[in-house]
Write a protein that holds these residues in place. Structure first.
Motif, PDB file in Angstrom:
ATOM      1  N   ASP A 174       0.860   4.131  -2.859  1.00  0.00           N
ATOM      2  CA  ASP A 174       0.668   5.537  -2.498  1.00  0.00           C
ATOM      3  C   ASP A 174       1.811   6.404  -3.021  1.00  0.00           C
ATOM      4  O   ASP A 174       1.580   7.505  -3.530  1.00  0.00           O
ATOM      5  CB  ASP A 174       0.548   5.698  -0.986  1.00  0.00           C
ATOM      6  N   GLU A 175       3.044   5.920  -2.905  1.00  0.00           N
ATOM      7  CA  GLU A 175       4.185   6.685  -3.412  1.00  0.00           C
ATOM      8  C   GLU A 175       4.106   6.850  -4.918  1.00  0.00           C
ATOM      9  O   GLU A 175       4.397   7.929  -5.450  1.00  0.00           O
ATOM     10  CB  GLU A 175       5.489   5.995  -3.016  1.00  0.00           C
TER      11      GLU A 175
ATOM     12  N   GLN B   6       0.824  -1.208   0.000  1.00  0.00           N
ATOM     13  CA  GLN B   6       0.000   0.000   0.000  1.00  0.00           C
ATOM     14  C   GLN B   6       0.858   1.258   0.000  1.00  0.00           C
ATOM     15  O   GLN B   6       0.545   2.227  -0.689  1.00  0.00           O
ATOM     16  CB  GLN B   6      -0.938  -0.001   1.203  1.00  0.00           C
ATOM     17  N   ARG B   7       1.959   1.243   0.757  1.00  0.00           N
ATOM     18  CA  ARG B   7       2.874   2.393   0.750  1.00  0.00           C
ATOM     19  C   ARG B   7       3.476   2.600  -0.632  1.00  0.00           C
ATOM     20  O   ARG B   7       3.602   3.730  -1.106  1.00  0.00           O
ATOM     21  CB  ARG B   7       3.977   2.216   1.779  1.00  0.00           C
TER      22      ARG B   7
END
Length: 68
Positions: free
Chosen positions: A37-38, A33-34
């Protein structure tokens, strides 16, 4: 949900395996998820920069009064 002692041996094994999988998968899911998002943030920054550049080139950005 039934307690572990009230489950059949096969259901208890399945329950334990699911809990183990979930416990091990949560950090991986969070990392994924990170990363997504990035990538979204980078894509947004690049699109915003391209839009600003296009607007600036077309003369739509008024910089009157911004010069020191």
């Amino acid at each position: 949900m039934a307690t572990a002692s009230a489950l059949s041996p096969m259901a208890g094994l399945f329950n334990g395996l699911l809990r183990l999988y979930i416990r091990r998968a949560l950090p991986i899911i969070a990392a994924d998820q990170r990363a997504v998002d990035e990538a979204r943030n980078l894509n947004h920054r690049l699109r915003t920069a391209a839009s600003f550049r296009a607007s600036d080139n077309a003369g739509y950005i008024d910089r009157t009064g911004l010069e020191g």
